[in-house]
Design a protein around this motif. Structure first.
Motif, short mmCIF file in Angstrom:
data_model
loop_
_atom_site.label_atom_id
_atom_site.label_comp_id
_atom_site.label_asym_id
_atom_site.label_seq_id
_atom_site.Cartn_x
_atom_site.Cartn_y
_atom_site.Cartn_z
N LEU A 278 0.86 -1.04 0.09
CA LEU A 278 -0.06 0.12 0.00
C LEU A 278 0.95 1.35 -0.04
O LEU A 278 0.73 2.22 -0.82
CB LEU A 278 -0.85 -0.14 1.29
N ILE A 279 1.79 1.08 0.77
CA ILE A 279 2.65 2.36 1.13
C ILE A 279 3.43 2.65 -0.24
O ILE A 279 3.60 3.77 -0.70
CB ILE A 279 3.78 2.21 2.07
N ASN A 280 3.84 1.61 -1.18
CA ASN A 280 4.55 1.62 -2.36
C ASN A 280 3.35 1.80 -3.64
O ASN A 280 3.70 2.07 -4.66
CB ASN A 280 5.25 0.48 -2.60
N GLY A 281 2.12 2.02 -3.29
CA GLY A 281 1.16 2.25 -4.41
C GLY A 281 0.97 1.31 -5.26
O GLY A 281 0.54 1.55 -6.49
N TYR A 282 1.26 0.06 -4.95
CA TYR A 282 1.18 -1.33 -5.93
C TYR A 282 -0.24 -1.88 -5.78
O TYR A 282 -0.67 -2.62 -4.85
CB TYR A 282 2.00 -2.49 -5.58
N ALA A 283 -1.22 -1.18 -6.67
CA ALA A 283 -2.87 -1.53 -6.25
C ALA A 283 -3.04 -3.01 -6.85
O ALA A 283 -3.51 -3.72 -5.97
CB ALA A 283 -3.54 -0.69 -7.33
N ASP A 284 -2.44 -3.61 -7.66
CA ASP A 284 -2.68 -4.86 -8.05
C ASP A 284 -2.13 -5.86 -7.00
O ASP A 284 -2.99 -6.71 -6.54
CB ASP A 284 -1.95 -5.28 -9.31
N ARG A 285 -0.99 -5.70 -6.29
CA ARG A 285 -0.55 -6.40 -5.41
C ARG A 285 -1.30 -6.28 -4.10
O ARG A 285 -1.67 -7.22 -3.38
CB ARG A 285 1.06 -6.28 -4.99
N VAL A 286 -1.87 -5.04 -3.65
CA VAL A 286 -2.78 -4.76 -2.58
C VAL A 286 -3.95 -5.64 -2.77
O VAL A 286 -4.34 -6.30 -1.76
CB VAL A 286 -2.91 -3.45 -2.42
N SER A 287 -4.63 -5.64 -3.90
CA SER A 287 -5.75 -6.52 -4.14
C SER A 287 -5.67 -8.14 -3.86
O SER A 287 -6.39 -8.52 -3.51
CB SER A 287 -6.48 -6.19 -5.52
N ALA B 113 -4.48 2.18 -4.14
CA ALA B 113 -4.31 0.81 -3.79
C ALA B 113 -5.22 0.74 -2.75
O ALA B 113 -6.00 -0.28 -2.52
CB ALA B 113 -2.90 0.82 -3.44
N MET B 114 -5.51 1.84 -1.87
CA MET B 114 -6.48 1.56 -0.59
C MET B 114 -7.78 1.37 -1.02
O MET B 114 -8.52 0.50 -0.62
CB MET B 114 -6.27 2.82 0.06
N HIS B 115 -8.33 2.27 -1.96
CA HIS B 115 -9.69 2.29 -2.54
C HIS B 115 -9.74 0.55 -3.29
O HIS B 115 -10.78 0.04 -2.86
CB HIS B 115 -9.84 2.92 -3.50
N ALA B 116 -8.81 0.18 -3.99
CA ALA B 116 -9.14 -1.00 -4.42
C ALA B 116 -9.10 -2.36 -3.36
O ALA B 116 -10.17 -2.88 -3.52
CB ALA B 116 -7.61 -1.55 -5.18
N SER B 117 -8.38 -2.07 -2.13
CA SER B 117 -8.69 -3.07 -1.15
C SER B 117 -9.90 -2.81 -0.51
O SER B 117 -10.70 -3.81 -0.18
CB SER B 117 -7.44 -2.82 -0.32
#
Ligand code: B12
Lengths: 211, 355
Positions: free
Chosen positions: A11-20, A68-72
């Motif tokens: 999340l901190i790194n902004g990786y939306a796909d990985r966060v999902s 990324a947060m929104h994706a999660s």
């Protein structure tokens, strides 16, 4: 838990796909959605707030983390609802009439969501009446007003008056922010609080709701 | 005729306080350059939305500014930042009647939504598109009246701020990370727009001022400034130099201390040290590199500020010059409705205190 730390880091790194992907994996392994929210997302966004404050992260990076947060959150939401987990409170935000600055307001909204609050964003150039109607419709605990111009900050006063006249003032706490405003101005116009930046805004909202 | 104004304006420029500051020479007092945009409408008892679309009132407003403020240069522009975006197709929100709100690009009226739109971007014709011709016409009229009194400059939007208006600010910020090559393409387009508009201003005999506050470190990291903004800005300034203008101001608001090196590398010889920036660092680095800088006083409380506090604030700013000849006394954007008496007060302080 290592996986929750991974989620926060992604999340901190902004990786939306990985966060999902990590959110789904955590849900599948039976981790409570509330735990994912607190120890993954909120923990991660707290670090984002700190890094922003120290100048290690700037707006473009923060926006990546927010996305990324929104994706999660999208994945977590149905589970949170199902389990009857309540948000920390609903916040209604908007930039007041005549003012087209929304970068700062959006940042405040991101950090509030990152701290577990539910956000209703009315956008910018919002007339007082629209705030009044939205309070009636969404019944927020806190209303956040943003203004960046010396002239439009006066519309914060008008907005608070309209909320007053509609008989809704006692139902909400009002917090204001934006470059030209101050604690003194907040006191003068009858707001409940003021915060200088997005991180302080979260503290202030928590403080108001605890009172 | 424009040629004559150009020559007159150039001759005047040679003797102006502003030119002296840019070239490191002292004048009778430091130059006075308050940032007056929407306040121009106040000077003619009208609203920004009306005046920015009416060439007659716009011209009168600038003449009134000259009389009331007596600045050391005039800037053509009320809703600076909107003009180029509108000329290439973005929608600007104006307000009706007596509403003094300031026009801005409608966040839902941007023209670039995705990569496929890049082919649809077309350069504006400054003689035809949007309010560019209106601004150039106002410039001509003001030059005709005041061209031999003081420098007159057209406001030009810098590449990054223009891109933010075409794409939407947050969308552009996201693209800097997800699609950096696309951002560079967009900035190349904005650069071409800025070149066209600058050339048109120079042709009527004006100078130009570049505004690029959306590239401020309040928003963009110093590393991103270097990666994306520095190069097109440099190219814009080189281009303006090639048109024969020696002095090119570049205005970036907010605390720009962290990008000061890059700011100077743009080639602008006249930069902004906003009230939140580190004036010591600006003075040091500007004196080493031979540049002028405008130091702003904060204007956020101008509508209610007392005379005493205004004087104290102005004196503090003057003290910060420490006699540096490249120091320009300025203000943040003057809020619409600021009492006109403020300008006389500031001028008096400069007169008495800043010799
Ligand atoms: C970006 C920008 C714009 C963009 C806005 C894009 C957008 N989508 O927001 C555009 C180009 C549209 C714009 C237009 C104008 N702008 Co402008 N703009 C700025 C700029 C450069 C940055 C503002 C910003 O986003 N900062 C970054 C964010 C993160 O910080 P922030 O907004 O302060 O928000 C933080 C806090 O204030 C707080 N906060 C904010 N809201 C809230 C709400 C709550 C509830 C809480 C608790 C906290 C809080 O938390 C935030 C996060 O930490 C500033 C100058 C500067 N460098 O600060 C000028 C500035 C705000 N603009 C200014 C002016 C004058 C204008 C124009 C009038 C110019 C003109 N003549 O056309 C127009 C007005 C248009 C309109 N009707 O509103 C002046 C205001 C002066 C004044 N005191 O009145 C400034 C200060 C520039 C200056 N130095 O004079 N602008």
């Amino acid at each position: 838990m290592r996986e929750l730390q991974d989620l926060a880091d992604a999340l901190i790194n902004g990786y939306a796909d990985r966060v999902s992907k990590l959110t789904n994996e955590l849900l599948e392994t039976g981790v409570e959605p509330q735990t994912i929210l607190n120890e993954g997302l909120i923990a991660g966004m707290t670090v984002v707030g700190e890094k922003m404050r120290t100048g290690e992260m700037y707006l473009p990076e923060v926006l990546q983390s927010a996305s990324a947060m929104h994706a999660s959150l999208k994945l977590l939401k149905p589970h949170l609802v199902k389990e009857g987990v309540e948000s920390r409170g609903k916040i209604l935000m908007g930039t007041v009439k005549g003012d087209m600055h929304d970068i700062g307001k959006n940042l405040v909204g991101i950090m509030l969501q990152g701290a577990g609050f539910e956000l209703v964003d009315l956008g910018l150039n919002v007339p007082p009446q629209k705030f009044v109607e939205a309070i009636g419709m969404h019944q927020p605990a806190v209303v956040g007003l943003s203004a960046m111009l010396t002239t439009t900050m006066l519309n914060m006063k008008t907005t608070i008056e309209a909320i007053n006249n509609a008989g809704l003032r006692s139902k909400v706490k009002i917090i204001i922010g934006g470059a030209p405003v101050s604690q003194k101005f907040a006191d003068d116009i009858g707001a409940d609080g003021y915060a200088r930046d997005a991180v302080k805004a979260v503290d202030k909202v928590k403080e108001l709701l605890a009172a | 005729m424009p040629r004559l104004f150009r020559i007159l304006n150039a001759i005047y420029l040679m003797n102006s306080r502003l030119l002296n500051a840019c070239e490191g020479r002292a004048s009778d007092r430091m130059p006075f350059l308050p940032a007056i945009y929407e306040q121009k409408a106040w000077f003619v008892h009208s609203t920004p939305s009306i005046v920015c679309r009416d060439p007659e009132l716009f011209t009168q407003a600038l003449l009134a500014e000259f009389e009331i403020v007596r600045p050391d240069a005039l800037t053509i522009g009320i809703d600076v930042y909107n003009v180029e975006a509108e000329a290439v197709g973005a929608r600007v929100i104006y307000y009706d009647g007596e509403d003094p709100s300031i026009p801005a690009v409608d966040p839902d009226g941007t023209i670039f939504h995705g990569e496929e739109d890049i082919v649809n971007l077309r350069l504006p014709d400054p003689q035809k598109d949007g309010r560019m011709p209106l601004h150039l016409g106002v410039a001509r009229r003001v030059l005709a009246k005041l061209g031999n009194e003081l420098p007159v400059r057209g406001a030009v939007t810098g590449p990054f701020s223009l891109a933010a208006h075409l794409v939407g600010a947050e969308h552009l910020f996201m693209l800097t990370i997800t699609h950096p090559a696309l951002v560079k393409k967009l900035l190349r387009f904005s650069l071409e727009v800025a070149k066209e508009y600058s050339a048109a201003y120079v042709k009527v005999g004006c100078g130009v001022v570049i505004f690029d506050s959306q590239a401020s470190p309040e928003i963009l990291s110093p590393a991103m400034y270097r990666t994306f903004v520095l190069e097109p800005t440099k190219r814009l300034i080189d281009f303006i130099h090639s048109l024969g203008l020696r002095h090119v101001p570049l205005i970036i608001g907010g605390n720009t201390t962290k990008i000061l090196d890059a700011y100077l590398e743009t080639g602008a010889n006249n930069i902004l040290c906003d009230f939140s920036a580190d004036v010591e660092r600006f003075r040091e680095q500007c004196s080493v590199t031979g540049r002028a800088f405008r130091r702003n006083i904060d204007t956020a409380d101008f509508l209610t500020l007392s005379r005493e506090d205004l004087i104290a604030r102005a004196k503090k700013c003057i003290d910060e010059s420490r006699g540096y000849p490249g120091f320009i006394f300025g203000t943040g954007v003057v809020p619409f409705g600021t009492p006109v008496g403020h300008f006389a007060i500031l001028r008096n302080v400069l007169h008495e205190y800043a010799r």
